[in-house]
Enzyme design. Structure first.
Site, PDB file in Angstrom:
ATOM      1  N   LYS A 100       0.840  -1.209   0.000  1.00  0.00           N
ATOM      2  CA  LYS A 100       0.000   0.000   0.000  1.00  0.00           C
ATOM      3  C   LYS A 100       0.878   1.264   0.000  1.00  0.00           C
ATOM      4  O   LYS A 100       0.666   2.163  -0.802  1.00  0.00           O
ATOM      5  CB  LYS A 100      -0.916   0.024   1.245  1.00  0.00           C
ATOM      6  N   ARG A 139     -10.143   0.611   8.203  1.00  0.00           N
ATOM      7  CA  ARG A 139      -9.679  -0.721   8.592  1.00  0.00           C
ATOM      8  C   ARG A 139     -10.734  -1.483   9.379  1.00  0.00           C
ATOM      9  O   ARG A 139     -10.491  -2.616   9.766  1.00  0.00           O
ATOM     10  CB  ARG A 139      -8.465  -0.557   9.498  1.00  0.00           C
ATOM     11  N   ARG A 154      11.825  -4.655   5.526  1.00  0.00           N
ATOM     12  CA  ARG A 154      11.578  -3.253   5.125  1.00  0.00           C
ATOM     13  C   ARG A 154      12.418  -2.266   5.931  1.00  0.00           C
ATOM     14  O   ARG A 154      12.625  -2.429   7.129  1.00  0.00           O
ATOM     15  CB  ARG A 154      10.104  -2.930   5.346  1.00  0.00           C
ATOM     16  N   ARG A 178      10.815   0.136  11.439  1.00  0.00           N
ATOM     17  CA  ARG A 178       9.675   0.338  12.329  1.00  0.00           C
ATOM     18  C   ARG A 178       9.689  -0.637  13.498  1.00  0.00           C
ATOM     19  O   ARG A 178      10.066  -1.800  13.338  1.00  0.00           O
ATOM     20  CB  ARG A 178       8.374   0.152  11.537  1.00  0.00           C
ATOM     21  N   ARG A 234      -0.650  -8.535  13.138  1.00  0.00           N
ATOM     22  CA  ARG A 234      -1.235  -7.541  12.222  1.00  0.00           C
ATOM     23  C   ARG A 234      -2.017  -8.236  11.111  1.00  0.00           C
ATOM     24  O   ARG A 234      -3.068  -7.769  10.681  1.00  0.00           O
ATOM     25  CB  ARG A 234      -0.126  -6.651  11.644  1.00  0.00           C
TER      26      ARG A 234
HETATM   27  P1  AP5 Z   1       4.858  -1.563   1.936  1.00  0.00           P
HETATM   28  O1  AP5 Z   1       4.499  -0.825   0.714  1.00  0.00           O
HETATM   29  O2  AP5 Z   1       5.563  -0.784   3.017  1.00  0.00           O
HETATM   30  O3  AP5 Z   1       3.582  -2.343   2.497  1.00  0.00           O
HETATM   31  P2  AP5 Z   1       2.278  -1.798   3.194  1.00  0.00           P
HETATM   32  O4  AP5 Z   1       1.114  -2.484   2.569  1.00  0.00           O
HETATM   33  O5  AP5 Z   1       2.260  -0.301   3.225  1.00  0.00           O
HETATM   34  O6  AP5 Z   1       2.509  -2.437   4.612  1.00  0.00           O
HETATM   35  P3  AP5 Z   1       2.468  -1.819   6.062  1.00  0.00           P
HETATM   36  O7  AP5 Z   1       3.210  -2.802   6.924  1.00  0.00           O
HETATM   37  O8  AP5 Z   1       2.950  -0.400   6.102  1.00  0.00           O
HETATM   38  O9  AP5 Z   1       0.957  -1.887   6.335  1.00  0.00           O
HETATM   39  P4  AP5 Z   1       0.284  -1.862   7.654  1.00  0.00           P
HETATM   40  O10 AP5 Z   1      -1.111  -1.751   7.188  1.00  0.00           O
HETATM   41  O11 AP5 Z   1       0.580  -2.969   8.584  1.00  0.00           O
HETATM   42  O12 AP5 Z   1       0.936  -0.591   8.366  1.00  0.00           O
HETATM   43  P5  AP5 Z   1       0.355   0.859   8.721  1.00  0.00           P
HETATM   44  O13 AP5 Z   1       1.490   1.786   8.783  1.00  0.00           O
HETATM   45  O14 AP5 Z   1      -0.823   1.189   7.876  1.00  0.00           O
HETATM   46  O15 AP5 Z   1       5.760  -2.819   1.535  1.00  0.00           O
HETATM   47  C1  AP5 Z   1       6.376  -3.626   2.524  1.00  0.00           C
HETATM   48  C2  AP5 Z   1       7.787  -4.000   2.064  1.00  0.00           C
HETATM   49  O16 AP5 Z   1       7.685  -4.876   0.940  1.00  0.00           O
HETATM   50  C3  AP5 Z   1       8.641  -2.816   1.623  1.00  0.00           C
HETATM   51  O17 AP5 Z   1       9.960  -3.018   2.055  1.00  0.00           O
HETATM   52  C4  AP5 Z   1       8.558  -2.830   0.087  1.00  0.00           C
HETATM   53  O18 AP5 Z   1       9.756  -2.353  -0.500  1.00  0.00           O
HETATM   54  C5  AP5 Z   1       8.331  -4.312  -0.199  1.00  0.00           C
HETATM   55  N1  AP5 Z   1       7.438  -4.536  -1.323  1.00  0.00           N
HETATM   56  C6  AP5 Z   1       6.337  -3.826  -1.651  1.00  0.00           C
HETATM   57  N2  AP5 Z   1       5.752  -4.329  -2.756  1.00  0.00           N
HETATM   58  C7  AP5 Z   1       6.509  -5.406  -3.121  1.00  0.00           C
HETATM   59  C8  AP5 Z   1       6.438  -6.345  -4.192  1.00  0.00           C
HETATM   60  N3  AP5 Z   1       5.453  -6.282  -5.110  1.00  0.00           N
HETATM   61  N4  AP5 Z   1       7.381  -7.306  -4.257  1.00  0.00           N
HETATM   62  C9  AP5 Z   1       8.387  -7.369  -3.328  1.00  0.00           C
HETATM   63  N5  AP5 Z   1       8.506  -6.500  -2.312  1.00  0.00           N
HETATM   64  C10 AP5 Z   1       7.591  -5.530  -2.203  1.00  0.00           C
HETATM   65  O19 AP5 Z   1      -0.233   0.597  10.199  1.00  0.00           O
HETATM   66  C11 AP5 Z   1       0.648   0.343  11.274  1.00  0.00           C
HETATM   67  C12 AP5 Z   1      -0.177   0.261  12.558  1.00  0.00           C
HETATM   68  O20 AP5 Z   1      -0.850   1.529  12.787  1.00  0.00           O
HETATM   69  C13 AP5 Z   1      -1.310  -0.780  12.562  1.00  0.00           C
HETATM   70  O21 AP5 Z   1      -0.842  -2.069  12.906  1.00  0.00           O
HETATM   71  C14 AP5 Z   1      -2.257  -0.172  13.599  1.00  0.00           C
HETATM   72  O22 AP5 Z   1      -1.797  -0.399  14.911  1.00  0.00           O
HETATM   73  C15 AP5 Z   1      -2.155   1.326  13.326  1.00  0.00           C
HETATM   74  N6  AP5 Z   1      -3.143   1.792  12.340  1.00  0.00           N
HETATM   75  C16 AP5 Z   1      -2.891   2.358  11.125  1.00  0.00           C
HETATM   76  N7  AP5 Z   1      -4.029   2.679  10.494  1.00  0.00           N
HETATM   77  C17 AP5 Z   1      -5.034   2.304  11.330  1.00  0.00           C
HETATM   78  C18 AP5 Z   1      -6.444   2.354  11.231  1.00  0.00           C
HETATM   79  N8  AP5 Z   1      -7.058   2.846  10.141  1.00  0.00           N
HETATM   80  N9  AP5 Z   1      -7.172   1.857  12.273  1.00  0.00           N
HETATM   81  C19 AP5 Z   1      -6.583   1.356  13.386  1.00  0.00           C
HETATM   82  N10 AP5 Z   1      -5.235   1.272  13.543  1.00  0.00           N
HETATM   83  C20 AP5 Z   1      -4.474   1.744  12.515  1.00  0.00           C
END
Ligand code: AP5
Length: 223
Positions: A17, A92, A131, A165, A176
Site C-alpha cells: 500500500k 480498517r 523493510r 519500524r 497484524r
Molecule cells: P509496503 O508498501 O511498506 O507495504 P504496506 O502495505 O504499506 O505495509 P504496512 O506494513 O505499512 O501496512 P500496515 O497496514 O501494517 O501498516 P500501517 O502503517 O498502515 O511494503 C512492505 C515491504 O515490501 C517494503 O519493504 C517494500 O519495498 C516491499 N514490497 C512492496 N511491494 C513489493 C512487491 N510487489 N514485491 C516485493 N517487495 C515488495 O499501520 C501500522 C499500525 O498503525 C497498525 O498495525 C495499527 O496499529 C495502526 N493503524 C494504522 N491505520 C489504522 C487504522 N485505520 N485503524 C486502526 N489502527 C491503525
C-alpha cells in the site's frame, strides 16, 4: 481533461500500500494519506493520541476508531487534499468505513474507487521484516526486493540515514495479519456491495503492479 480522484488502497501489512501510494502520488499528483504514518507522527510528537496509540501499534493491534478518525479528520482539513487522495491503511474496520461515508456526505466528496491489493499471507512476513525507510524523505526500501541504487544512499533525497519500524518483526506481523483478516478484510464485501471495488493482483514485482494500478487510476481520472 482529467479530474482529481479519491482512492482507498486496501490490503494486509506488506501488500505494498505505502510503496504503491507513493508511486501514484508522484505520477498523478494525488496526496497519500497513511493513517499509519499519521499515527507514527503522533507517537513521535508525543501528542495525547500518540501516547495512547504507541503500545497498541507496537503490539500489532488496531488503534481505536476514535483516535484514528481524529488524526485523519485533522489531516483532511488541509487544503492539499483537493488534489485527490489515496487513503493508505484507512478504513480498517466497518465503523471506520461508515464514518468515512458520513464524512464524504458532509463534505460533498466521494470515494471513486477502492483498490484491493491481492496477495498471499506467507510472503508478507518476509516483505515486512525486510523493510526499511529513509529517515530523510520516508522513501521505502527492502533488504532484498528494493535496494537503493547506491548502497546506503537514498535514491530520492541522498540521505544516508535509514530507520526500521518498531512493529516490523515476524511475531507482530502475524498479529497484524490476523487483525487484517478479522477486522479489515470484511470491507472487501462492503465495497463490492457499493460497486466501487477493483481487485489488483499484487504478487508481481513492484513496477508491474504500479503499471496495473496506473491503468486503473488513468481510467478514473479521464472519467
Ligand atoms: P509496503 O508498501 O511498506 O507495504 P504496506 O502495505 O504499506 O505495509 P504496512 O506494513 O505499512 O501496512 P500496515 O497496514 O501494517 O501498516 P500501517 O502503517 O498502515 O511494503 C512492505 C515491504 O515490501 C517494503 O519493504 C517494500 O519495498 C516491499 N514490497 C512492496 N511491494 C513489493 C512487491 N510487489 N514485491 C516485493 N517487495 C515488495 O499501520 C501500522 C499500525 O498503525 C497498525 O498495525 C495499527 O496499529 C495502526 N493503524 C494504522 N491505520 C489504522 C487504522 N485505520 N485503524 C486502526 N489502527 C491503525
Amino acid at each position: 481533461m482529467t479530474r482529481p480522484v479519491n482512492l482507498i488502497l486496501l490490503g494486509p501489512p506488506g501488500a505494498g500500500k505505502g510503496t504503491q501510494a507513493r508511486m501514484l502520488e508522484e505520477r498523478f499528483g494525488l496526496v497519500q494519506l497513511s493513517t499509519g504514518d499519521l499515527l507514527r507522527g503522533a507517537v513521535a510528537a508525543a501528542t495525547p493520541a500518540g501516547l495512547a496509540a504507541k503500545a497498541v501499534m507496537e503490539a500489532g493491534e488496531l488503534v481505536s476508531d476514535e483516535i484514528v478518525l481524529a488524526v485523519l479528520k485533522e489531516r483532511l482539513a488541509q487544503p492539499d487534499v483537493g488534489k485527490g487522495v489515496i487513503l493508505d491503511g484507512f478504513p480498517r474496520t466497518e465503523a471506520q468505513a461508515e464514518a468515512l461515508d458520513a464524512l464524504m456526505d458532509e463534505t460533498g466528496g466521494k470515494i471513486d474507487c477502492v483498490i484491493s491489493l491481492e496477495v498471499e499471507d506467507d510472503a508478507m512476513v518476509a516483505r515486512v521484516s525486510g523493510r526499511y525507510t529513509c529517515a530523510g524523505c520516508g522513501e521505502g526500501y527492502h533488504d532484498e526486493f528494493k535496494q537503493p541504487a547506491t548502497a546506503g544512499v537514498c535514491d530520492q533525497c541522498q540521505s544516508t540515514e535509514f530507520s526500521r519500524r518498531a512493529d516490523d518483526n515476524a511475531e507482530t506481523v502475524r498479529t497484524r495479519l490476523e487483525a487484517y483478516h478479522t477486522q479489515t478484510a470484511p470491507l472487501i464485501s462492503y465495497y463490492r456491495g457499493r460497486g466501487t471495488l477493483v481487485g489488483v493482483p499484487a504478487m508481481a514485482d513492484i513496477d508491474q503492479i504500479a503499471k496495473d494500478l496506473g491503468k486503473v487510476v488513468s481510467g478514473l481520472m479521464r472519467g
